[in-house]
Design a protein around this motif. Sequence first.
Motif, PDB file in Angstrom:
ATOM      1  N   PRO A  81       0.757  -4.402   5.222  1.00 15.55           N
ATOM      2  CA  PRO A  81       0.256  -3.030   5.073  1.00 15.55           C
ATOM      3  C   PRO A  81       1.344  -1.980   4.917  1.00 15.55           C
ATOM      4  O   PRO A  81       1.148  -0.997   4.200  1.00 15.55           O
ATOM      5  N   ALA A  82       2.496  -2.165   5.567  1.00 14.71           N
ATOM      6  CA  ALA A  82       3.539  -1.143   5.487  1.00 14.71           C
ATOM      7  C   ALA A  82       4.065  -0.990   4.064  1.00 14.71           C
ATOM      8  O   ALA A  82       4.597   0.052   3.707  1.00 14.71           O
ATOM      9  N   ALA A  83       3.895  -2.042   3.237  1.00 14.92           N
ATOM     10  CA  ALA A  83       4.400  -1.982   1.873  1.00 14.92           C
ATOM     11  C   ALA A  83       3.359  -1.420   0.901  1.00 14.92           C
ATOM     12  O   ALA A  83       3.566  -1.419  -0.297  1.00 14.92           O
ATOM     13  N   LEU A  84       2.236  -0.965   1.433  1.00 13.32           N
ATOM     14  CA  LEU A  84       1.192  -0.373   0.598  1.00 13.32           C
ATOM     15  C   LEU A  84       1.042   1.106   0.933  1.00 13.32           C
ATOM     16  O   LEU A  84       1.287   1.519   2.057  1.00 13.32           O
ATOM     17  N   SER A  85       0.623   1.886  -0.058  1.00 11.77           N
ATOM     18  CA  SER A  85       0.387   3.310   0.204  1.00 11.77           C
ATOM     19  C   SER A  85      -0.958   3.471   0.931  1.00 11.77           C
ATOM     20  O   SER A  85      -1.749   2.538   1.003  1.00 11.77           O
ATOM     21  N   GLY A  86      -1.185   4.671   1.453  1.00  7.75           N
ATOM     22  CA  GLY A  86      -2.439   4.932   2.159  1.00  7.75           C
ATOM     23  C   GLY A  86      -3.650   4.685   1.270  1.00  7.75           C
ATOM     24  O   GLY A  86      -4.634   4.086   1.693  1.00  7.75           O
ATOM     25  N   GLY A  87      -3.551   5.113   0.024  1.00  4.93           N
ATOM     26  CA  GLY A  87      -4.657   4.927  -0.905  1.00  4.93           C
ATOM     27  C   GLY A  87      -4.918   3.453  -1.183  1.00  4.93           C
ATOM     28  O   GLY A  87      -6.066   3.000  -1.197  1.00  4.93           O
ATOM     29  N   GLN A  88      -3.831   2.692  -1.391  1.00  7.91           N
ATOM     30  CA  GLN A  88      -3.981   1.249  -1.646  1.00  7.91           C
ATOM     31  C   GLN A  88      -4.602   0.545  -0.446  1.00  7.91           C
ATOM     32  O   GLN A  88      -5.462  -0.314  -0.595  1.00  7.91           O
ATOM     33  N   CYS A  89      -4.179   0.939   0.757  1.00  3.08           N
ATOM     34  CA  CYS A  89      -4.732   0.330   1.959  1.00  3.08           C
ATOM     35  C   CYS A  89      -6.223   0.632   2.067  1.00  3.08           C
ATOM     36  O   CYS A  89      -7.016  -0.228   2.446  1.00  3.08           O
ATOM     37  N   GLN A  90      -6.592   1.867   1.726  1.00  4.89           N
ATOM     38  CA  GLN A  90      -7.999   2.222   1.842  1.00  4.89           C
ATOM     39  C   GLN A  90      -8.828   1.422   0.830  1.00  4.89           C
ATOM     40  O   GLN A  90      -9.941   0.997   1.131  1.00  4.89           O
ATOM     41  N   ARG A  91      -8.282   1.187  -0.358  1.00  4.21           N
ATOM     42  CA  ARG A  91      -8.983   0.334  -1.320  1.00  4.21           C
ATOM     43  C   ARG A  91      -9.120  -1.087  -0.774  1.00  4.21           C
ATOM     44  O   ARG A  91     -10.155  -1.728  -0.928  1.00  4.21           O
ATOM     45  N   MET A  92      -8.053  -1.581  -0.150  1.00  2.99           N
ATOM     46  CA  MET A  92      -8.103  -2.913   0.454  1.00  2.99           C
ATOM     47  C   MET A  92      -9.195  -2.955   1.521  1.00  2.99           C
ATOM     48  O   MET A  92      -9.913  -3.945   1.667  1.00  2.99           O
ATOM     49  N   ALA A  93      -9.306  -1.855   2.287  1.00  3.41           N
ATOM     50  CA  ALA A  93     -10.317  -1.813   3.337  1.00  3.41           C
ATOM     51  C   ALA A  93     -11.711  -1.901   2.726  1.00  3.41           C
ATOM     52  O   ALA A  93     -12.619  -2.536   3.281  1.00  3.41           O
ATOM     53  N   ILE A  94     -11.886  -1.275   1.560  1.00  2.39           N
ATOM     54  CA  ILE A  94     -13.186  -1.362   0.883  1.00  2.39           C
ATOM     55  C   ILE A  94     -13.432  -2.802   0.429  1.00  2.39           C
ATOM     56  O   ILE A  94     -14.519  -3.356   0.632  1.00  2.39           O
ATOM     57  N   ALA A  95     -12.390  -3.417  -0.147  1.00  2.00           N
ATOM     58  CA  ALA A  95     -12.520  -4.817  -0.575  1.00  2.00           C
ATOM     59  C   ALA A  95     -12.855  -5.707   0.617  1.00  2.00           C
ATOM     60  O   ALA A  95     -13.696  -6.600   0.537  1.00  2.00           O
ATOM     61  N   ARG A  96     -12.206  -5.430   1.737  1.00  2.00           N
ATOM     62  CA  ARG A  96     -12.457  -6.236   2.942  1.00  2.00           C
ATOM     63  C   ARG A  96     -13.902  -6.096   3.399  1.00  2.00           C
ATOM     64  O   ARG A  96     -14.540  -7.079   3.757  1.00  2.00           O
ATOM     65  N   ALA A  97     -14.397  -4.853   3.356  1.00  2.00           N
ATOM     66  CA  ALA A  97     -15.778  -4.638   3.785  1.00  2.00           C
ATOM     67  C   ALA A  97     -16.747  -5.415   2.891  1.00  2.00           C
ATOM     68  O   ALA A  97     -17.712  -6.000   3.371  1.00  2.00           O
ATOM     69  N   PHE A  98     -16.452  -5.449   1.574  1.00  2.00           N
ATOM     70  CA  PHE A  98     -17.307  -6.229   0.665  1.00  2.00           C
ATOM     71  C   PHE A  98     -17.216  -7.714   0.985  1.00  2.00           C
ATOM     72  O   PHE A  98     -18.214  -8.418   1.000  1.00  2.00           O
TER      73      PHE A  98
END
Lengths: 269, 252, 255
Positions: free
Chosen positions: B136-153
């Motif tokens: 996560p530290a190597a991702l921007s806040g926006g990228q992490c939030q997209r990942m969180a959406i992918a995770r929720a799916f």
Amino acid sequence: MRKKKRARIKIIIVAALALLLLLCAVFAGVLAPHDPSAPNAAVIRIAPCAEYPLGTDNLGRCVLSRVLYGGRTTIAATFLLVFISFAVGTLIGILCGYYGGIVDKLLMRVADVLLAFPQMVIAIAVAGILNGGMTGAMISMGVTMWVSFARLARSHTFALKNEAYIQAAVFAGKSDLYILLFHIFPNLLAPVLTQALTQIGTTMIGLSGLSFLGLGVIPPTPEWGAMIAEARAYIQIAPWTIMGPAAAVIITIILFNYLGDAVMDYREV
Amino acid sequence: MTYLLEGKNLNKTFREKAKTTIALSEVNFCLNKGEILGVVGESGSGKTTLLKAIAGMLKLDQGSLFYNGTEYTGQKPRQTGQFLQMIFQDANSSFDPRMVMEKSLIESGRREKNPERIRQLVQLVGLEEELLQRKPAALSGGQCQRMAIARAFYSDAEIFLCDEMTSALDVSTQARILELLRDLKKEGRLSAVFVSHDIALVSMLCDRIMVMKDGKCVEEGEISEVIRNPSDDYTRALLESARRQSIQEPIG
Amino acid sequence: MQDRILEIKDLQIAYDEELAVKGANLFVERGEVLCIVGESGSGKSTVIRAITGNKQIKIPGGQILFEGKDLIPLKNRERQKLLGTRIGLIQQNPAGAFNPIRKIDKQFRETLKSHRLPFLKEELDKMFTSIGLKNTTDILKSRPYEMSGGMNQRIAIAAAMLMDPELLLCDEITSALDVTTAISVTDELLRVKNEHRTTIILVTHNLGIAANIADRIAIMSKGEVIEFDKADRILHDPQKEYTKNLLRDVPKLSS
């Protein structure tokens, strides 16, 4: 970045020296020029010379050999003790921090009580009751040593368990055991291990101190604290007998304390 | 008619020594499938408490919660996680800092692991597959939030609970995330409760809105209706500050 | 006549080896509000750090002229004297500026004392009222941890205004706040500007906030000032694609 690099180099150098020291202790059998516990009436209290680089003691035993073998006893006992306190303390800390409740309150009050006394005072009292011996000395130190690990692990667990990623794992249906093992433990390992490194020095002083007081190893087993205590009696006629073990204690403690500090610095940069 | 998610008469009071705070007071809400419900209010209005109550992260004093008409009041996140997922404000800290993204995503799945599906989802939220191998530290806040959406799916949850999910992001990153959510909604993939302090943001995404103040729902309705015709003074104040902070003249 | 209280010329700022700001040119006239707008990593906060003389950065080139005098070669002592008295700073997290458990009263007294100024309740009353804070007595009696983020941010403004600085630097002070609270904080900044004729530099990622109070706007991206002009011109006739996108990305009420 440059600061981090410098800190890393510092750690490597100090760690290499510490490793060298450990190797000296491990290979004491190869390195020691004489039998550490064989008295020799012909060479009582000889000043350092080619045959006996650090001189001999009251019974004609080679001080260098005894320092090398003594390192074995001291270092092995220290590492074992730090490791056990680390394991026990961390386990207690994680469980207390994660579950909280009455057990947590109880254990933390016990910890407060133990911390209220100087560690050495408790250690001397307990070692006295246990009647000496290295195991007794270790138990007596261990009584208080787990506390610092437990507190550190507890406070980290406390902070970690409210992190969003722990919540996310709960929503994914993961069990408490899974979360403790795969999320909490790995994330608090680094600070607690650093704490363990900085504890090595003080533990060594503690164990040597107990031996010095006659509450640790039983003679003639070579041990630094015990050697210093023994040599005290004739320090004026044969100062070298005290110099050897004292130097060993000081160097080891400085080295491990410095290593702990260096690692801590590195983590903060 | 049964709603996808429904809450009836929710009450929660926090008692701390001498201080009692009414966080939720007789709150009712409902959510249809494919709909986004916006919950707006200032900090301390009880909007985050509502979200936590829905997710089962805290115990209600009173009230009942229903999923597809079945009551689930009192269930803890381990159970509610089967049909709902939380998306947090601080995206970076919603991933274990020591794990690569792929592992975090795999972990959130409740079925057999399916790396192919993870890759598809990561593409769906507009990210490159390579990012899965990063921490996560190597991702921007926006990228992490997209990942969180992918995770929720990936978790197969039907309902997303979004807690100020864009407020820690830059305005531009926020706009991109909003576009993503709107696209997902258009495709009918998204049913969500979207909590935010920004009524303008809510107006761009949600179908219905609930305005909360001091633990009460002061206004509720279709978003366009509430904006055109607010019935409560507090809603009017919120709309006023939103107007002042947005740039009204549209530009080409 | 132009009266540029602060002017930045070809300013370069570096962290370690990397340039975070690559030659910025900016100025603000006395009594104006300048907003520096950009995404995170654009270098906008770095500019503020350069003005306050942050130790972590290096300045390989350029000038920061405060009333015509370059700040960069100043010794720490001289800079310290300037900061706090003539240049005030408010940060994103007001908690960092206050001791959370000490009464506001005590903290204000200390600040005044360190600048050898008397603590005058009436003066303070007047200043608090001028920036829209009521109940001076109650506020002075409370402690930062007891108050909300918005309230703390307003008190931080009051603390910065204690010295009545000519230039007030605000680094993302509204980003952590609710929309309504953010508006009330910018309102207070406007009042500071009008009542005290203070020049304000506000750094923000939200062009909507800037639209509310700025006289002049600088748009920064990737360490460069890509557009800098009067606020009206930037908001209504943006030249750069990047600025247009920023404008478009501000949330708008839609029905």
